[in-house]
Design a protein around this motif. Structure first.
Motif, PDB file in Angstrom:
ATOM      1  N   ALA A 218       0.848  -1.199   0.000  1.00 21.08           N
ATOM      2  CA  ALA A 218       0.000   0.000   0.000  1.00 21.08           C
ATOM      3  C   ALA A 218       0.883   1.248   0.000  1.00 21.08           C
ATOM      4  N   THR A 219       0.374   2.321  -0.574  1.00 18.79           N
ATOM      5  CA  THR A 219       1.114   3.580  -0.637  1.00 18.79           C
ATOM      6  C   THR A 219       1.552   4.026   0.755  1.00 18.79           C
ATOM      7  N   GLY A 220       2.850   4.277   0.905  1.00 18.68           N
ATOM      8  CA  GLY A 220       3.371   4.784   2.177  1.00 18.68           C
ATOM      9  C   GLY A 220       3.867   3.702   3.122  1.00 18.68           C
ATOM     10  N   VAL A 221       3.715   2.425   2.744  1.00 19.69           N
ATOM     11  CA  VAL A 221       4.108   1.342   3.652  1.00 19.69           C
ATOM     12  C   VAL A 221       5.631   1.175   3.694  1.00 19.69           C
ATOM     13  N   GLY A 222       6.298   1.694   2.651  1.00 23.42           N
ATOM     14  CA  GLY A 222       7.765   1.643   2.666  1.00 23.42           C
ATOM     15  C   GLY A 222       8.390   0.801   1.565  1.00 23.42           C
ATOM     16  N   VAL A 223       7.624   0.523   0.511  1.00 28.47           N
ATOM     17  CA  VAL A 223       8.132  -0.304  -0.592  1.00 28.47           C
ATOM     18  C   VAL A 223       9.360   0.342  -1.234  1.00 28.47           C
ATOM     19  N   ASN A 224       9.240   1.639  -1.480  1.00 31.41           N
ATOM     20  CA  ASN A 224      10.324   2.357  -2.147  1.00 31.41           C
ATOM     21  C   ASN A 224      11.572   2.420  -1.266  1.00 31.41           C
ATOM     22  N   GLU A 225      11.339   2.677   0.006  1.00 31.23           N
ATOM     23  CA  GLU A 225      12.438   2.755   0.973  1.00 31.23           C
ATOM     24  C   GLU A 225      13.196   1.422   1.011  1.00 31.23           C
ATOM     25  N   LEU A 226      12.477   0.339   1.069  1.00 33.64           N
ATOM     26  CA  LEU A 226      13.108  -0.984   1.137  1.00 33.64           C
ATOM     27  C   LEU A 226      13.876  -1.289  -0.144  1.00 33.64           C
ATOM     28  N   GLN A 338       4.569   3.782  16.231  1.00 30.47           N
ATOM     29  CA  GLN A 338       5.879   3.876  16.893  1.00 30.47           C
ATOM     30  C   GLN A 338       7.026   4.020  15.904  1.00 30.47           C
ATOM     31  N   THR A 339       6.966   3.237  14.817  1.00 27.09           N
ATOM     32  CA  THR A 339       8.122   3.209  13.901  1.00 27.09           C
ATOM     33  C   THR A 339       8.123   4.377  12.919  1.00 27.09           C
ATOM     34  N   ARG A 340       6.955   4.942  12.624  1.00 26.17           N
ATOM     35  CA  ARG A 340       6.889   5.978  11.566  1.00 26.17           C
ATOM     36  C   ARG A 340       6.923   7.393  12.141  1.00 26.17           C
ATOM     37  N   ARG A 341       7.503   7.594  13.339  1.00 23.98           N
ATOM     38  CA  ARG A 341       7.531   8.938  13.938  1.00 23.98           C
ATOM     39  C   ARG A 341       8.265   9.934  13.048  1.00 23.98           C
ATOM     40  N   ASP A 342       9.377   9.489  12.434  1.00 25.90           N
ATOM     41  CA  ASP A 342      10.161  10.412  11.599  1.00 25.90           C
ATOM     42  C   ASP A 342       9.886  10.225  10.112  1.00 25.90           C
ATOM     43  N   ALA A 343       8.925   9.368   9.789  1.00 27.72           N
ATOM     44  CA  ALA A 343       8.673   9.074   8.370  1.00 27.72           C
ATOM     45  C   ALA A 343       7.932  10.222   7.703  1.00 27.72           C
ATOM     46  N   ARG A 344       8.079  10.302   6.399  1.00 27.77           N
ATOM     47  CA  ARG A 344       7.438  11.372   5.625  1.00 27.77           C
ATOM     48  C   ARG A 344       6.552  10.781   4.542  1.00 27.77           C
ATOM     49  N   ILE A 345       5.411  11.402   4.355  1.00 29.18           N
ATOM     50  CA  ILE A 345       4.558  11.040   3.215  1.00 29.18           C
ATOM     51  C   ILE A 345       4.950  11.964   2.083  1.00 29.18           C
ATOM     52  N   VAL A 383       6.403  -8.217   6.732  1.00 30.76           N
ATOM     53  CA  VAL A 383       5.850  -7.113   7.532  1.00 30.76           C
ATOM     54  C   VAL A 383       6.942  -6.064   7.712  1.00 30.76           C
ATOM     55  N   ASN A 384       6.678  -4.848   7.267  1.00 34.13           N
ATOM     56  CA  ASN A 384       7.676  -3.775   7.380  1.00 34.13           C
ATOM     57  C   ASN A 384       7.514  -3.078   8.738  1.00 34.13           C
ATOM     58  N   ASP A 385       8.059  -3.733   9.748  1.00 34.18           N
ATOM     59  CA  ASP A 385       7.991  -3.192  11.111  1.00 34.18           C
ATOM     60  C   ASP A 385       9.273  -2.386  11.319  1.00 34.18           C
ATOM     61  N   ASP A 386      10.266  -2.955  11.985  1.00 33.27           N
ATOM     62  CA  ASP A 386      11.542  -2.262  12.126  1.00 33.27           C
ATOM     63  C   ASP A 386      12.260  -2.281  10.767  1.00 33.27           C
ATOM     64  N   LEU A 387      12.713  -1.123  10.335  1.00 32.05           N
ATOM     65  CA  LEU A 387      13.252  -0.988   8.979  1.00 32.05           C
ATOM     66  C   LEU A 387      14.471  -1.883   8.732  1.00 32.05           C
ATOM     67  N   GLN A 388      15.402  -1.877   9.704  1.00 28.75           N
ATOM     68  CA  GLN A 388      16.613  -2.711   9.558  1.00 28.75           C
ATOM     69  C   GLN A 388      16.248  -4.185   9.421  1.00 28.75           C
TER      70      GLN A 388
HETATM   71  N1  LIG Z   1       9.980   0.328   8.624  1.00 28.76           N
HETATM   72  C1  LIG Z   1       9.980   1.642   8.603  1.00 28.76           C
HETATM   73  N2  LIG Z   1      10.176   2.348   9.724  1.00 28.76           N
HETATM   74  C2  LIG Z   1      10.146   3.702   9.710  1.00 28.76           C
HETATM   75  N3  LIG Z   1       9.937   4.443   8.618  1.00 28.76           N
HETATM   76  C3  LIG Z   1       9.741   3.800   7.460  1.00 28.76           C
HETATM   77  C4  LIG Z   1       9.746   2.374   7.386  1.00 28.76           C
HETATM   78  N4  LIG Z   1       9.518   2.016   6.101  1.00 28.76           N
HETATM   79  C5  LIG Z   1       9.386   3.160   5.415  1.00 28.76           C
HETATM   80  N5  LIG Z   1       9.524   4.230   6.202  1.00 28.76           N
HETATM   81  C6  LIG Z   1       9.387   5.636   5.841  1.00 28.76           C
HETATM   82  O1  LIG Z   1       8.027   5.843   5.450  1.00 28.76           O
HETATM   83  C7  LIG Z   1       7.937   6.842   4.442  1.00 28.76           C
HETATM   84  C8  LIG Z   1       7.207   6.268   3.251  1.00 28.76           C
HETATM   85  O2  LIG Z   1       7.997   5.241   2.685  1.00 28.76           O
HETATM   86  P1  LIG Z   1       8.080   5.037   1.105  1.00 28.76           P
HETATM   87  O3  LIG Z   1       8.231   6.341   0.416  1.00 28.76           O
HETATM   88  O4  LIG Z   1       9.071   3.972   0.828  1.00 28.76           O
HETATM   89  O5  LIG Z   1       6.609   4.504   0.850  1.00 28.76           O
HETATM   90  P2  LIG Z   1       6.048   3.771  -0.438  1.00 28.76           P
HETATM   91  O6  LIG Z   1       5.385   2.552   0.046  1.00 28.76           O
HETATM   92  O7  LIG Z   1       7.079   3.624  -1.474  1.00 28.76           O
HETATM   93  O8  LIG Z   1       4.971   4.811  -0.866  1.00 28.76           O
HETATM   94  P3  LIG Z   1       4.657   5.360  -2.346  1.00 28.76           P
HETATM   95  O9  LIG Z   1       3.995   4.218  -3.022  1.00 28.76           O
HETATM   96  O10 LIG Z   1       3.767   6.514  -2.108  1.00 28.76           O
HETATM   97  O11 LIG Z   1       5.975   5.728  -2.948  1.00 28.76           O
HETATM   98  C9  LIG Z   1       9.385   7.251   4.134  1.00 28.76           C
HETATM   99  O12 LIG Z   1       9.675   8.403   4.899  1.00 28.76           O
HETATM  100  C10 LIG Z   1      10.200   6.064   4.632  1.00 28.76           C
HETATM  101  O13 LIG Z   1      11.503   6.468   5.011  1.00 28.76           O
END
Ligand SMILES: Nc1ncnc2c1ncn2[C@@H]1O[C@H](COP(=O)(O)OP(=O)(O)OP(=O)(O)O)[C@@H](O)[C@H]1O
Length: 417
Positions: A218-226, A338-345, A383-388
């Motif tokens: 889903a959008t924002g779950v962290g696919v791109n980050e991973l 808890q994990t997305r405190r510093d995350a950005r949309i 499950v994208n819980d703790d990023l590491q």
């Molecule tokens: N496990 C995590 N813990 C904390 N922050 C996270 C985690 N995974 C992703 N993030 C952060 O969440 C935000 C959204 O992540 P990301 O841009 O990868 O989402 P996405 O699923 O690719 O969304 P989109 O489809 O809109 O691009 C970013 O700031 C990213 O650093």
């Protein structure tokens, strides 16, 4: 009419009143005894003649019996040994519940399954009802499932009889674009034509290209980050395809490195020729990921990692790419907060902000809906819980996908694919 007794179903010949063994459930009591076979004529149960009785009355005799049960049968001389049947493995592409199926000869002997379940089909001798077990095996006893042709006609019936169902079926969960709607429709139609997908274990030969790795979530779950982290971790192994764009090349850029810079005409030509997996517009320019760019990465011996919308998975499911699909799932609501405190949309044009409470609710709901709707296409769920942790788990899932035996559709291994 048929009823189940001790791992076998019985039927009554309406003309003669004779009771026959209709089928023996694999792994059940009767099967393990090796004494009853389909087509055997049941003459007596515990000394009571059963000819002319209703199947329910026979069951009642059995229920009332204590200790040893004695069957007198006349064996069916034409029966063929069921143990000689080849096991076939199928992935369910539809959901099935025997308790909601009025046509099943014996609901108690039926086996429910849902999309994505792996089924070991142990008996296909009946054109209408097969016997299968779910994998991984929790019970040795098989259950009745509708045959592929039976399930197809059931699906077709449902499709035509219940217009509301069609509507539910094609209602997109996360965006309402026409493309998504049409793709959803094609997923439904394809599930109707292929309710079971025959699968086999596949081990990638070392000299063959790596399997395409698809990340969805889903959008924002962290696919791109991973995806970014994975590539940064080992850029000589993992790589993303070089996208095409119609925007102008900048001084520091090189065509074929950051992007393939092409004219609008060429881009549109490629769209018409279905060369893009996905494409879209950003600030007036077109961007897209082509299958050629994916193949370029794979040909160079690298592992190609892409992230796509779930409705783009279906066209990528080919024997050439043998995609392995990993669903990136949102953690529990608490862990999300808890994990997305510093995350950005970050979205296309203007938005770059911290997550709000509404974002968490929406993300969790979208993740749940996406999983429900497309789970039959997922090979693995992370499950994208703790990023590491998630990043490490992703590495190991990908390694297994490439180097260990995995179930793939048998059609992907056929030469003519
Ligand atoms: N496990 C995590 N813990 C904390 N922050 C996270 C985690 N995974 C992703 N993030 C952060 O969440 C935000 C959204 O992540 P990301 O841009 O990868 O989402 P996405 O699923 O690719 O969304 P989109 O489809 O809109 O691009 C970013 O700031 C990213 O650093």
């Amino acid at each position: 009419r048929r009823r189940i007794c001790g791992g076998a179903t019985i039927r009554r010949d309406e003309e003669t009143g004779e009771i026959y063994i209709a089928r023996v459930i694999h792994g059940g009591l009767a099967d393990r005894s090796g004494l009853l076979h389909p087509g055997d004529l049941l003459v007596e149960v515990n000394g009571s003649p059963v000819v002319g009785l209703e199947p329910e009355q026979v069951i009642q005799i059995l229920i009332n019996s204590q200790g040893t049960i004695l069957f007198k049968v006349i064996p069916n001389s034409t029966h063929s040994s069921s143990s000689s049947q080849k096991l076939v493995y199928m992935k369910a592409m539809v959901d099935y519940c025997p308790l909601q199926d009025s046509s099943i000869p014996c609901p108690n002997a039926g086996m429910a399954f849902s999309r994505g379940d792996l089924l070991e089909v142990v008996d296909q001798s009946d054109g209408q009802w097969w016997q299968a077990r779910k994998l991984p095996r929790v019970t040795s006893c098989a259950g009745l499932i509708p045959s592929a042709s039976m399930l197809k006609s059931k699906q077709r019936e449902q499709w035509w009889c219940q217009p509301l169902q069609v509507h539910t079926c094609i209602r997109p969960c996360e965006d309402s674009s026409l493309l998504s709607l049409l793709t959803d429709l094609s997923v439904c139609v394809s599930a109707m034509s292929t309710p079971y997908e025959e699968v086999a274990l596949y081990q990638r030969p070392p000299q063959e290209n790596h399997r395409l790795i698809i990340l969805v979530g889903a959008t924002g779950v962290g696919v791109n980050e991973l995806r970014k982290r994975l590539i940064k971790l080992n850029p000589s192994t993992f790589q993303g395809p070089v996208p095409h764009t119609t925007r102008r090349i900048r001084a520091e850029e090189q065509t074929g490195r950051e992007y393939h810079f092409v004219t609008k005409e060429l881009f549109e030509y490629m769209v018409c020729n279905h060369r893009f997996v996905e494409y879209g517009e950003y600030k007036g320019h077109l961007y897209g990921t082509s299958t050629d760019a994916i193949n370029d990465v794979l040909r160079r011996g690298r592992m190609c990692i892409i992230d796509v919308e779930p409705h783009s998975i279906q066209p990528l499911r080919t024997g050439k790419l043998k995609p392995y699909v990993i669903f990136i799932k949102a953690p529990s609501p608490d862990r999300l907060r808890q994990t997305r405190r510093d995350a950005r949309i970050i979205t296309n044009y203007t938005i770059n902000r911290a997550f709000t409470e509404d974002d968490f609710v929406e993300l969790e709901e979208a993740s749940r809906l996406m999983e429900t709707k497309y789970k039959q296409f997922f090979d693995s769920v992370l499950v994208n819980d703790d990023l590491q942790d998630a990043c490490m788990q992703l590495c190991s899932i990908i390694q297994q996908a490439q180097d260990e035996p995995q179930w793939i559709p048998v059609s992907w291994s056929r030469r003519d694919e």
